[in-house]
Design a protein around this motif. Structure first.
Motif, mmCIF file in Angstrom:
data_model
loop_
_atom_site.group_PDB
_atom_site.id
_atom_site.type_symbol
_atom_site.label_atom_id
_atom_site.label_comp_id
_atom_site.label_asym_id
_atom_site.label_seq_id
_atom_site.Cartn_x
_atom_site.Cartn_y
_atom_site.Cartn_z
ATOM 1 N N GLN A 219 9.472 6.991 8.868
ATOM 2 C CA GLN A 219 9.965 6.998 7.324
ATOM 3 C C GLN A 219 9.028 7.675 6.126
ATOM 4 O O GLN A 219 8.996 6.782 5.699
ATOM 5 C CB GLN A 219 10.002 5.093 6.986
ATOM 6 N N LEU A 220 8.863 8.686 6.416
ATOM 7 C CA LEU A 220 8.128 9.560 5.470
ATOM 8 C C LEU A 220 8.934 10.282 4.817
ATOM 9 O O LEU A 220 10.213 11.053 5.206
ATOM 10 C CB LEU A 220 7.135 10.371 6.242
ATOM 11 N N TYR A 221 8.616 9.761 2.671
ATOM 12 C CA TYR A 221 10.003 11.096 2.528
ATOM 13 C C TYR A 221 8.963 12.325 2.212
ATOM 14 O O TYR A 221 7.759 11.632 1.382
ATOM 15 C CB TYR A 221 10.098 10.081 1.547
ATOM 16 N N ARG A 222 9.707 13.478 2.739
ATOM 17 C CA ARG A 222 8.749 14.358 1.622
ATOM 18 C C ARG A 222 10.114 15.439 0.985
ATOM 19 O O ARG A 222 11.061 15.398 1.393
ATOM 20 C CB ARG A 222 8.407 15.354 3.179
ATOM 21 N N ASN B 177 5.165 4.079 2.235
ATOM 22 C CA ASN B 177 5.333 2.646 1.346
ATOM 23 C C ASN B 177 5.322 1.519 2.065
ATOM 24 O O ASN B 177 5.758 1.023 2.095
ATOM 25 C CB ASN B 177 5.985 2.507 0.323
ATOM 26 N N ASP B 178 3.857 1.853 3.235
ATOM 27 C CA ASP B 178 3.789 0.262 4.177
ATOM 28 C C ASP B 178 4.807 0.098 4.447
ATOM 29 O O ASP B 178 5.311 -1.265 4.744
ATOM 30 C CB ASP B 178 2.975 -0.622 3.569
ATOM 31 N N ASN B 179 5.472 1.065 5.788
ATOM 32 C CA ASN B 179 7.507 0.836 5.390
ATOM 33 C C ASN B 179 7.351 0.123 6.547
ATOM 34 O O ASN B 179 7.800 -0.997 7.209
ATOM 35 C CB ASN B 179 8.241 1.510 5.639
ATOM 36 N N GLN B 180 6.548 0.200 7.419
ATOM 37 C CA GLN B 180 6.174 -0.075 9.102
ATOM 38 C C GLN B 180 5.665 -1.566 9.614
ATOM 39 O O GLN B 180 4.334 -2.462 8.758
ATOM 40 C CB GLN B 180 5.085 1.053 10.243
ATOM 41 N N ARG B 181 6.673 -2.871 9.398
ATOM 42 C CA ARG B 181 6.272 -3.668 8.713
ATOM 43 C C ARG B 181 6.709 -4.900 10.164
ATOM 44 O O ARG B 181 7.626 -5.007 10.632
ATOM 45 C CB ARG B 181 7.268 -4.180 8.111
ATOM 46 N N LEU B 182 6.487 -6.138 10.776
ATOM 47 C CA LEU B 182 7.344 -7.168 11.639
ATOM 48 C C LEU B 182 7.386 -8.105 10.530
ATOM 49 O O LEU B 182 6.890 -8.848 9.089
ATOM 50 C CB LEU B 182 6.413 -7.666 12.189
ATOM 51 N N GLY C 12 0.848 -1.304 0.119
ATOM 52 C CA GLY C 12 -0.077 0.540 -0.061
ATOM 53 C C GLY C 12 0.348 1.701 0.157
ATOM 54 O O GLY C 12 1.833 1.350 0.376
ATOM 55 N N SER C 13 0.273 1.978 -1.079
ATOM 56 C CA SER C 13 1.320 3.421 -1.053
ATOM 57 C C SER C 13 0.156 4.873 -0.867
ATOM 58 O O SER C 13 -0.538 4.440 -1.497
ATOM 59 C CB SER C 13 1.621 3.396 -2.480
ATOM 60 N N GLU C 14 0.891 5.679 0.229
ATOM 61 C CA GLU C 14 -0.616 6.195 0.682
ATOM 62 C C GLU C 14 1.115 7.812 -0.229
ATOM 63 O O GLU C 14 1.941 7.881 -0.226
ATOM 64 C CB GLU C 14 -0.222 7.056 1.640
ATOM 65 N N GLU C 15 0.107 8.918 -1.103
ATOM 66 C CA GLU C 15 0.978 9.788 -1.514
ATOM 67 C C GLU C 15 0.198 11.799 -1.324
ATOM 68 O O GLU C 15 -1.419 10.943 -1.469
ATOM 69 C CB GLU C 15 1.302 10.022 -3.031
ATOM 70 N N ALA C 16 0.925 11.918 -1.076
ATOM 71 C CA ALA C 16 -0.328 12.904 -0.702
ATOM 72 C C ALA C 16 0.726 14.471 -1.434
ATOM 73 O O ALA C 16 2.167 14.189 -1.122
ATOM 74 C CB ALA C 16 -0.191 13.643 1.025
ATOM 75 N N SER C 17 0.373 15.616 -2.311
ATOM 76 C CA SER C 17 1.285 16.825 -2.670
ATOM 77 C C SER C 17 0.195 17.816 -2.676
ATOM 78 O O SER C 17 -1.675 17.617 -2.666
ATOM 79 C CB SER C 17 0.677 16.601 -4.534
#
Length: 797
Positions: A738-741, A757-762, A273-278
């Protein structure tokens, strides 16, 4: 019956000469702590030639099987300790399983100006023209993929915008000295297990031997077995965030006196899952977009090869790499339009359904031969690469009022983008040893083709799709290039070494669908000087002239519509850029300082333009007149205690330009930024190891691009299972940070974007090794298409 008994007695008498013996032992440090991953070499007592090799496990234990009777020597080496030779010993019939018991290492201590500096367990070593990260059997390799361990490599940083070495983004990534097509390389980085990696070499300023279009080289060297017979590895990784990712893979290696055959198969079954805001602002108002995309990926990739050794001086090899991947994605997004008056004017709702199928094939044949006893060597490589991609999108646009009632009927479009790329490359290198040094010379020829088609169809009033010629185009691109080089290296006086070279390249480009037809050429000198001081410090300085060629997709005159207000276009007039680069590094103990300065003319920049009348943002590559950039980096390895070791990479990056950008005088664009990677490994009781990785990047600017601050951390727990297994639990992006801006602001352009991009994972990873695994450095042999294949495989978006 008497005859059978007699034969059995004879066999019992004769077989001891054919018996197989076993050798084992345990390596410890001076405080009796286990010495994990120490290198073991078994040699003949007659001539010291290597018989077999091994690596100790995490408890310092090693075992070597299938030995013949005889007298041997044993050599033991471990980072931070003196190399140790054991006295000669004999394997005989009366002692078929010999246990050498406890082997105690002596800690290495060097005296520097009356200051004792003890050898530290650093993952990084300075080898003059390159920095080397040792990966084999390290805890950082367990359960990770290749792209995960790149963050540990010195000077290397990886972001959604690409991989950099220091301040250089034009990076060549080799695998065992060979270059893959871009699509196959992406699959290798994402899917190949880090447990099959021996080491990673980072060359900040490569010599004339390498294509001049790369400012830096990363060479990923895979593990090779010294043992005859079959060995391999099976592993599986599963991680869970909002969605699951499953990656099975395995490797197999067979070695005989004349043959070495290996293959690796990797699978990828992901949901991401990928979240994008602009936010894009302009004089009359702003538009704010939000989108969520779900990508479902299914793919397989292979990495295979075969080497034949007709005699000790010659080797024939073939490599075949392939990948096949299908991505199905859905995107739901909204764009809110606001004027300067309070409130929302209207809303644009976007729905996208996309299918992307890609196939990549790389095949190569290579020969390397030692032509005489003095060391004259010839290497020839021929490579064929192919990339095929088919992309189809179905888009629906719906304009709505503030209350989400429809303003007009939905608009629908279908965009199709089939493309094929390929190259054929030949390369030859000759090495001539001299009494005073060594000459190297070689040549390369390259043919590249790119056939690209983009069609956009809009749904008409009858419900049928009608071709939109303004967004439909095709491009047939061909490129021919020729290159030759000569270099000389020598050692003089105690500790001094010099390498100098000159490379000539000539390139012809033609775009059939336009008037583009041009030829450019140039000389590219390089010079490197290094000094090893008597007490251990190493100093090196290097200079090189470089060229950066436009990517194939950037030259094709396409127009690609991401949404009605964001368009990408190609630029057939894009020129290559030329740069002067200066690098220096100093190593003292576990600390390495690296410095780089680059002066680039016609630097290639991904530029954003805005039309206030249509509110459309257009993205295209252009040339800057001149760009200055600098980088200062530190790499430090330190063992605080026997249970806590640390490796740290940090760097300060800067850039300055006064160049106009498009039709705007952007003024002085100067910016700096700091990045740091801190990895801590803790040895716990009962074989457990914990790892804590901390990553921080400060706000920074590079030309028109500004990035916001970034911090994230990983925690892992590792435990060996049985003799040949391992399990690792990793908690990625612990704090969901881990949010790239990114921000682009100059002239009338003001745009900001952020990605998560759904970076928090186990993640849980299990590995099982079978057969005997030892390590041996692979030879550095290039496929011959180092520069050009990196320009393949990219989409037009």
């Amino acid at each position: 019956m008497k005859k059978i008994t007699f034969l059995l007695l004879c066999l019992g008498t004769c077989l001891p000469g054919l018996a197989q013996f076993q050798l084992q032992g345990t390596v410890v440090e001076t405080d009796h702590q286990p010495a994990p991953y120490a290198t073991i070499r078994l040699a003949s007592a007659n001539d010291s030639s290597t018989i077999k090799g091994a690596v100790t496990d995490e408890k310092g234990f090693f075992r070597i099987n299938k030995l013949a009777a005889g007298t041997y020597l044993l050599h033991v080496q471990s980072v931070g300790h003196q190399a140790t030779w054991l006295p000669a010993f004999t394997l005989r019939e009366t002692d078929p399983a010999k246990d050498l018991g406890i082997i105690t290492l002596t800690e290495k201590t060097e005296n520097l100006a009356q200051i004792n500096v003890k050898g530290q367990r650093s993952l990084v070593e300075n080898q003059g023209d390159r920095l080397v990260l040792t990966v084999a059997n390290s805890v950082i390799a367990k359960g990770n993929k290749v792209e995960d361990i790149l963050r540990y490599a010195p000077l290397v940083s990886a972001t959604p915008l690409g991989i950099k070495v220091g301040n250089k983004s034009n990076v060549l990534i080799l695998v065992d000295g060979r270059q893959m097509g871009q699509g196959t390389l992406d699959n290798f980085l994402q899917n190949f297990s880090a447990e099959d990696i021996l080491k990673i070499e980072v060359i900040p300023n490569p010599s004339a031997k390498y294509d001049a279009s790369f400012g830096a080289v990363i060479n990923i060297i895979t593990l090779k077995s010294l043992e005859r017979g079959i060995n391999g590895r099976l592993s599986t990784t599963y991680s869970q965030g909002h969605y699951g990712r499953f990656n099975p893979n395995g490797s197999l290696n067979f070695r005989s006196p004349r043959w070495n055959v290996f293959t690796t198969l990797n699978g990828r079954f992901d949901q991401v899952g990928s979240e994008e805001a602009s936010v894009r602002t302009y004089q009359a108002g702003s538009m704010a977009g939000q989108a969520f995309s779900l990508y479902k990926t299914k793919g397989f990739s292979t990495f295979s090869g075969i080497d034949f050794f007709p005699n000790p001086n010659h080797v024939l090899g073939m490599r075949f790499n392939s990948s096949s991947q299908t991505i199905r994605s859905t995107t739901d997004g909204t764009t809110v339009f606001r004027s300067h008056s309070p409130g929302v004017d209207s809303v644009l709702v976007l729905n996208r359904l996309e299918t992307d199928d890609g196939r990549n094939y790389d095949g190569s044949f290579n020969y390397t031969g030692k032509l005489d006893s003095a060391g004259k060597e010839l290497s020839v490589t021929i490579t064929k690469s192919f990339f095929d991609r088919s992309n189809t999108q179905f888009l629906t646009y719906q304009y709505q009022n503030v209350d989400r009632s429809s303003l007009r009927s939905p608009s629908r479009a279908r965009i199709q983008n089939p493309k094929t790329e390929g190259n054929l490359i030949g390369k030859a290198d000759l090495t001539l040893p001299l009494k005073s040094g060594r000459w190297e010379a070689g040549f390369q020829w390259t043919t590249i083709s790119n056939d690209n088609l983009v069609t956009q169809e809009n749904e008409g009033s009858t419900g049928k799709y009608v071709l939109d010629s303004s967004f439909s185009n095709s491009g047939n691109y061909t490129e021919h290039s020729y290159a030759g080089y000569a270099s000389y290296s020598t050692k003089f006086k105690p500790g001094w070494s010099l390498q100098t070279g000159l490379r000539y390249e000539r390139t012809y480009q033609e775009l059939v669908s336009s008037t583009l037809s041009r030829t450019y050429s140039g000389f590219f000198p390089s010079l490197s000087l290094s000094k090893t001081l008597p007490n251990g410090p190493k100093i090196s300085v290097s200079y090189a002239r470089k060229i950066s060629r436009p990517s194939l997709s950037a030259l094709v005159p396409y127009r690609w519509q991401s949404d009605p207000y964001l368009i990408s276009v190609g630029n057939p007039g894009l020129k290559p850029s030329f740069a002067h680069t200066l690098d220096a590094n100093v190593t003292l103990g576990g600390l390495t300082l690296s410095v780089n300065y680059s002066n680039t003319q016609d630097a290639i920049l991904n530029t954003v333009f805005f039309d206030p009348d249509t509110r459309i943002y257009t993205v295209s590559f252009t040339n800057l007149a001149q760009l200055h950039s600098e980088f200062v980096g530190l790499t430090w390895g330190h063992e605080w205690t026997k249970w806590w070791s640390m490796n740290w990479n940090g760097g300060l990056r800067g850039s300055q330009t006064q160049s106009p950008i498009g039709q705007y005088d952007a003024g002085s664009l100067t910016g700096y930024g700091v990045q740091t990677y801190l990895n801590n490994v803790f040895s716990l009781p009962k074989g457990y190891k914990a790892e804590l990785l901390l990553v921080y990047e400060s706000p920074s600017r590079s030309t028109i691009n500004q990035s916001k601050g970034l911090f994230f951390t990983f925690i892992s727990l590792n435990k060996p299972l049985f003799r040949d297994g391992n399990v690792k639990l990793i908690f990625r992006d612990v704090f969901h940070t881990q949010l790239y801006r990114y921000v682009v602001s100059y002239g009338n352009v003001s745009s900001s974007n952020q990605y998560y991009n759904d970076n928090q994972r186990l993640q849980l990873a299990f590995t099982y090794n079978f057969g005997k695994r030892t390590v041996k450095a692979a030879k550095d042999r290039s496929l011959g298409n180092d520069a050009d294949k990196n320009r393949m495989g990219g989409g037009v978006r």
